[in-house]
Design an enzyme around this catalytic site. Structure first.
Site, PDB file in Angstrom:
ATOM      1  N   ASN A  88      25.387 -12.158  10.769  1.00  0.00           N
ATOM      2  CA  ASN A  88      24.667 -11.054  10.136  1.00  0.00           C
ATOM      3  C   ASN A  88      23.526 -11.675   9.351  1.00  0.00           C
ATOM      4  O   ASN A  88      23.756 -12.480   8.457  1.00  0.00           O
ATOM      5  CB  ASN A  88      25.630 -10.302   9.193  1.00  0.00           C
ATOM      6  CG  ASN A  88      24.889  -9.373   8.245  1.00  0.00           C
ATOM      7  OD1 ASN A  88      23.820  -8.871   8.574  1.00  0.00           O
ATOM      8  ND2 ASN A  88      25.456  -9.166   7.069  1.00  0.00           N
ATOM      9  N   GLY A  89      22.286 -11.318   9.695  1.00  0.00           N
ATOM     10  CA  GLY A  89      21.138 -11.876   8.982  1.00  0.00           C
ATOM     11  C   GLY A  89      20.057 -12.294   9.960  1.00  0.00           C
ATOM     12  O   GLY A  89      20.035 -11.836  11.111  1.00  0.00           O
ATOM     13  N   LYS A 117      23.590   1.870   8.064  1.00  0.00           N
ATOM     14  CA  LYS A 117      23.911   2.333   6.717  1.00  0.00           C
ATOM     15  C   LYS A 117      23.632   1.267   5.661  1.00  0.00           C
ATOM     16  O   LYS A 117      23.281   1.571   4.542  1.00  0.00           O
ATOM     17  CB  LYS A 117      25.398   2.732   6.687  1.00  0.00           C
ATOM     18  CG  LYS A 117      25.844   3.388   5.411  1.00  0.00           C
ATOM     19  CD  LYS A 117      25.345   4.805   5.331  1.00  0.00           C
ATOM     20  CE  LYS A 117      25.655   5.434   3.989  1.00  0.00           C
ATOM     21  NZ  LYS A 117      24.711   6.501   3.673  1.00  0.00           N
ATOM     22  N   HIS A 164      -6.735  15.973  -0.826  1.00  0.00           N
ATOM     23  CA  HIS A 164      -7.446  14.691  -0.660  1.00  0.00           C
ATOM     24  C   HIS A 164      -7.213  14.082   0.718  1.00  0.00           C
ATOM     25  O   HIS A 164      -7.440  12.898   0.921  1.00  0.00           O
ATOM     26  CB  HIS A 164      -7.010  13.716  -1.756  1.00  0.00           C
ATOM     27  CG  HIS A 164      -7.333  14.211  -3.127  1.00  0.00           C
ATOM     28  ND1 HIS A 164      -8.609  14.309  -3.607  1.00  0.00           N
ATOM     29  CD2 HIS A 164      -6.529  14.697  -4.112  1.00  0.00           C
ATOM     30  CE1 HIS A 164      -8.590  14.804  -4.838  1.00  0.00           C
ATOM     31  NE2 HIS A 164      -7.330  15.055  -5.156  1.00  0.00           N
ATOM     32  N   GLU A 197      14.522  11.152   9.671  1.00  0.00           N
ATOM     33  CA  GLU A 197      15.512  10.159  10.098  1.00  0.00           C
ATOM     34  C   GLU A 197      16.603  10.744  10.986  1.00  0.00           C
ATOM     35  O   GLU A 197      17.148  10.046  11.824  1.00  0.00           O
ATOM     36  CB  GLU A 197      16.110   9.390   8.922  1.00  0.00           C
ATOM     37  CG  GLU A 197      17.056  10.160   8.063  1.00  0.00           C
ATOM     38  CD  GLU A 197      17.641   9.318   6.931  1.00  0.00           C
ATOM     39  OE1 GLU A 197      17.955   8.146   7.152  1.00  0.00           O
ATOM     40  OE2 GLU A 197      17.778   9.857   5.828  1.00  0.00           O
ATOM     41  N   TRP A 209      23.083  -4.449  14.595  1.00  0.00           N
ATOM     42  CA  TRP A 209      21.821  -3.725  14.384  1.00  0.00           C
ATOM     43  C   TRP A 209      20.730  -4.707  14.799  1.00  0.00           C
ATOM     44  O   TRP A 209      20.536  -5.740  14.170  1.00  0.00           O
ATOM     45  CB  TRP A 209      21.672  -3.332  12.916  1.00  0.00           C
ATOM     46  CG  TRP A 209      20.453  -2.500  12.656  1.00  0.00           C
ATOM     47  CD1 TRP A 209      20.317  -1.154  12.845  1.00  0.00           C
ATOM     48  CD2 TRP A 209      19.204  -2.960  12.150  1.00  0.00           C
ATOM     49  NE1 TRP A 209      19.048  -0.756  12.480  1.00  0.00           N
ATOM     50  CE2 TRP A 209      18.346  -1.839  12.052  1.00  0.00           C
ATOM     51  CE3 TRP A 209      18.709  -4.203  11.754  1.00  0.00           C
ATOM     52  CZ2 TRP A 209      17.035  -1.919  11.583  1.00  0.00           C
ATOM     53  CZ3 TRP A 209      17.399  -4.285  11.297  1.00  0.00           C
ATOM     54  CH2 TRP A 209      16.582  -3.151  11.211  1.00  0.00           C
ATOM     55  N   LYS A 254      14.632  12.755   5.028  1.00  0.00           N
ATOM     56  CA  LYS A 254      15.880  13.269   5.633  1.00  0.00           C
ATOM     57  C   LYS A 254      15.567  13.878   6.995  1.00  0.00           C
ATOM     58  O   LYS A 254      16.262  13.624   7.975  1.00  0.00           O
ATOM     59  CB  LYS A 254      16.456  14.344   4.741  1.00  0.00           C
ATOM     60  CG  LYS A 254      17.640  14.314   3.921  1.00  0.00           C
ATOM     61  CD  LYS A 254      18.663  13.307   3.777  1.00  0.00           C
ATOM     62  CE  LYS A 254      18.334  11.860   3.846  1.00  0.00           C
ATOM     63  NZ  LYS A 254      18.700  11.082   2.692  1.00  0.00           N
ATOM     64  N   ARG A 289      27.149  -0.589   9.465  1.00  0.00           N
ATOM     65  CA  ARG A 289      26.167  -1.669   9.343  1.00  0.00           C
ATOM     66  C   ARG A 289      25.310  -1.823  10.599  1.00  0.00           C
ATOM     67  O   ARG A 289      24.398  -2.645  10.631  1.00  0.00           O
ATOM     68  CB  ARG A 289      26.871  -2.986   9.054  1.00  0.00           C
ATOM     69  CG  ARG A 289      27.726  -2.939   7.813  1.00  0.00           C
ATOM     70  CD  ARG A 289      28.440  -4.234   7.616  1.00  0.00           C
ATOM     71  NE  ARG A 289      27.545  -5.225   7.053  1.00  0.00           N
ATOM     72  CZ  ARG A 289      27.417  -5.472   5.758  1.00  0.00           C
ATOM     73  NH1 ARG A 289      28.124  -4.797   4.901  1.00  0.00           N
ATOM     74  NH2 ARG A 289      26.594  -6.385   5.322  1.00  0.00           N
ATOM     75  N   GLU A 300      11.897  12.954  -0.328  1.00  0.00           N
ATOM     76  CA  GLU A 300      13.266  12.848   0.180  1.00  0.00           C
ATOM     77  C   GLU A 300      13.496  13.859   1.319  1.00  0.00           C
ATOM     78  O   GLU A 300      14.132  13.542   2.328  1.00  0.00           O
ATOM     79  CB  GLU A 300      14.252  13.073  -0.981  1.00  0.00           C
ATOM     80  CG  GLU A 300      15.701  13.281  -0.597  1.00  0.00           C
ATOM     81  CD  GLU A 300      16.357  12.100   0.111  1.00  0.00           C
ATOM     82  OE1 GLU A 300      15.706  11.068   0.310  1.00  0.00           O
ATOM     83  OE2 GLU A 300      17.530  12.234   0.496  1.00  0.00           O
TER      84      GLU A 300
HETATM   85  C1  F6R Z   1      18.138   7.451   3.915  1.00  0.00           C
HETATM   86  C2  F6R Z   1      18.913   6.309   3.509  1.00  0.00           C
HETATM   87  C3  F6R Z   1      18.206   5.028   3.228  1.00  0.00           C
HETATM   88  C4  F6R Z   1      18.874   4.270   2.067  1.00  0.00           C
HETATM   89  C5  F6R Z   1      18.230   2.884   1.894  1.00  0.00           C
HETATM   90  C6  F6R Z   1      18.827   2.135   0.714  1.00  0.00           C
HETATM   91  O1  F6R Z   1      18.930   8.585   4.070  1.00  0.00           O
HETATM   92  O2  F6R Z   1      20.108   6.373   3.410  1.00  0.00           O
HETATM   93  O3  F6R Z   1      16.847   5.230   2.975  1.00  0.00           O
HETATM   94  O4  F6R Z   1      18.746   5.028   0.905  1.00  0.00           O
HETATM   95  O5  F6R Z   1      18.410   2.140   3.060  1.00  0.00           O
HETATM   96  O6  F6R Z   1      20.188   1.915   0.901  1.00  0.00           O
HETATM   97  P1  F6R Z   1      21.129   1.571  -0.315  1.00  0.00           P
HETATM   98  O7  F6R Z   1      21.189   2.791  -1.191  1.00  0.00           O
HETATM   99  O8  F6R Z   1      22.454   1.242   0.292  1.00  0.00           O
HETATM  100  O9  F6R Z   1      20.508   0.412  -1.046  1.00  0.00           O
END
Ligand code: F6R
Length: 606
Positions: free
Chosen positions: A98-99, A601, A502, A486, A74, A483, A27, A479
């Site tokens: 958290n928030g 995550k 374009h 990130e 975070w 990937k 988190r 995607e």
């Molecule tokens: C990228 C990644 C993020 C999640 C996004 C949504 O590799 O993992 O873009 O896909 O933060 O997260 P969830 O799926 O937990 O809602």
């Protein structure tokens, strides 16, 4: 985001707090800290960076309190430094949060005028000072917290302890998840049941607006109005074992390699293997009468939804609206009668996705969610849950959760196609067979990872990378780019191949690799034309395709040879090279692959 935990224990709790935080590190991992009540006063230890820094600090300077709270952060308000690390404290209150507290500025001004001295740049610190302020006016800790909660605007999950109160901890939930754990003479709070798994499997999830008064003897839960409420105690399935990397260097690589198995599990949940047909749970809605499907999600999960849009439109002939959750919820989009809204989320806790779910629910949509965490808030608030059986995903970059989401969504598309009379038995068997072959194709591809070595060397020297794809390969291009950026921090963008002319074509020169996702499907010839446009401008093509590079009539700098797969399942199989290109490039660049900078995550803030 952020993970919070609290323990009222019978022995010093600092080590257990850190153990729980380890399970919550997904988190956030900018900084961490714990505080305990020690001989009646509050003591805390905090450290910038990963949790191991806090562990080392606690070894040098232990804490001995039996009541404590912990946090892994975070950063939202304030840099990721020790001074901004939680827990935050006033003279007699310590809090982890958290928030985001939206009205923290006005509260801070008011409290400073009343004499409070702030020691951090965070929004959280106002909570501790606000409760102390109420206590100075004569309220006890419970009444002071109640008054303070009433003044907070925003999203929060809180755990709070008090100087002089060794047998009291208060938790509160508004917009961010919080679970109460019931032990034997010990009580717990945690952002999720996984954090508490080593201590107890008896969990009560708080509802929105709930706050909980914990002592070692039990918990009293109150709602927003202060009324006592009963919330069920459930037995959590979360495992107490910390998942390990096995023989792999990173969780991400392990999770990439798990895909053949977890995709099989997910598919078998939605299929009758004997008859070769889809067996789908009852969505509580007649699929033949659904007027429109609305899909929403964030990041990688959104790209899974985008693939599903192509599948649902093409195979089930149903209109699909899709948008990222952070936009859909604020667009005030009109939603149709008899609408089905589908939310896709690995964690099931993503704040934007959850808020959009609530918006769609209030507008009368049937809510289905594709989630990996069955006990998550999104799962609990849905009418029907379509689980992905990916198992815990630890690497921050989503891999196996993505392909399992695709597997579940492919089955949804087939179930809808059948219900709407768009799919003959024969065609259904053909498409089910194609899905069942995916794990085998992935296993074959995973046997040879050396082919990414040279490509990764070259990619790691690039400043920008473009990804192109058409039709079902367009979300894969998006995607692939996500990937790469990130985890390697290389700037990458994905485009619909036909859009390149374009604008993005201006970026192309001999230093920009252009990864083209191009299975030989009905759009292949069109993609070949786009590759020729790239080559004509000196661009260096990385062809990801089952087609021979010679057949495209222009130079190809690198070729990731793919097996011949049914076009229906190509997005699932082609996800693998997208993941491996990013992974091997990032490893060469020496980045923190499993916990890339600035990310977390589970994204529980807007
Ligand atoms: C990228 C990644 C993020 C999640 C996004 C949504 O590799 O993992 O873009 O896909 O933060 O997260 P969830 O799926 O937990 O809602």
């Amino acid at each position: 985001m952020c993970g919070i935990v609290g323990i009222l224990g019978t022995k010093p709790v600092a080590v257990d707090l850190v153990d729980a935080l380890r399970r919550l590190e997904y988190r956030g991992y900018d900084s961490a800290g714990v505080a305990t009540v020690e001989n009646g006063h509050l003591e805390r230890r905090r450290a910038e960076g990963k949790l191991r820094n806090l562990s080392e600090r606690l070894t040098r300077e232990p804490l001995n309190g039996l009541a404590g709270i912990g946090h892994t952060r975070w950063a939202t308000h304030g840099a990721p430094s020790e001074r901004n690390a939680h827990p935050h404290m006033s003279e007699n209150v310590s809090v982890v949060h958290n928030g985001i507290i939206e009205n923290f500025r006005e509260l801070k001004d008011e409290l400073m005028r009343a004499g409070a001295v702030f020691a951090s740049d965070t929004d959280t610190e106002v909570i501790a000072h606000l409760i102390s302020y109420e206590m100075r006016k004569g309220a006890d800790p419970v009444a002071a917290t109640k008054n303070a909660l009433a003044r907070l605007r925003g999203a929060f999950a809180l755990a709070i302890i008090f100087a002089g109160h060794d047998n009291l901890m208060i938790g509160a939930r508004e917009g961010s998840p919080l679970a109460v754990g019931h032990g034997d003479g010990q009580m717990y709070l945690g952002s999720d049941a996984i954090a508490l798994a080593p201590f107890t499997d008896q969990i009560t999830y708080l509802d929105e607006g709930d706050w909980a008064i914990l002592t070692r003897e039990g918990v009293e839960i109150r709602d927003r109005q202060g009324r006592r409420v009963d919330r069920p105690k459930v037995t959590s399935q979360a495992s107490g074992f910390l998942v390990d990397k096995g023989n792999h260097r990173h969780f991400m690589l392990k999770e990439i390699h798990e895909q053949p198995e977890v995709i099989s599990h997910t598919l078998s949940n939605y299929m009758d293997m004997a008859s070769g047909r889809v067996r789908f749970p009852d969505l509580g809605i007649d699929l033949a009468k659904v007027s429109r499907v609305t899909i929403s999600a964030c990041g990688t999960a959104y790209y899974a939804g985008l693939v599903a849009k192509y599948w649902l439109e093409r195979y089930a002939r149903i209109p699909v609206e899709i948008d990222v959750a952070s936009e859909l919820r604020y667009r005030e989009a009109p939603l149709p009668e008899n609408g089905l809204a589908v939310f896709v989320s690995q964690s099931g806790e993503t704040a934007d996705t959850l808020a959009t779910l609530r918006y769609c629910k209030a507008a009368g949509q049937t809510i289905a969610s594709v989630v990996n965490v069955r006990s998550s808030t999104i799962a609990r608030e849905s009418h029907v849950v379509l689980p992905t059986l990916a198992g815990p995903e630890i690497g921050v970059a989503s891999t196996k959760a993505f392909t399992c989401q695709l597997a579940a969504l492919a089955c949804l598309a087939l179930a809808m196609a059948r219900a709407r009379g768009q799919l003959s038995d024969e065609r259904e068997r053909e498409l089910v067979k194609a899905l069942l072959e995916v794990p085998r194709h992935m296993s074959t591809l995973l046997r040879d990872e050396r082919r990414y070595d040279e490509l990764a060397h070259w990619m790691s020297k690039s400043r920008d990378v473009l990804y192109l794809g058409r039709g079902l390969s367009y979300p894969l291009a998006l995607e692939g780019a996500l990937k790469l950026k990130e985890i390697s921090y290389i700037h990458a963008e994905g485009y619909a191949a036909g859009e390149m002319k374009h604008g993005p074509i201006a970026l192309i020169d001999e230093n920009v690799p252009v990864v083209v996702v191009a299975p030989e499907d009905d759009l292949f010839e069109k993609t070949v034309s786009n590759m020729q446009e790239v080559a004509a401008r000196g661009g260096r093509i990385v062809l990801v395709s089952n087609a021979d590079p010679e057949s495209i009539g222009c130079p190809v700098a690198a070729h990731v040879r793919m097996p011949q797969v049914h076009p229906f399942v190509s997005p699932i199989v082609y996800a693998l090279p997208m993941q491996l290109i990013a992974y091997h490039t990032a490893v060469l660049m020496g980045t923190d692959v499993d916990q890339p900078r600035n990310l977390a995550k589970s994204v529980t803030v807007e």
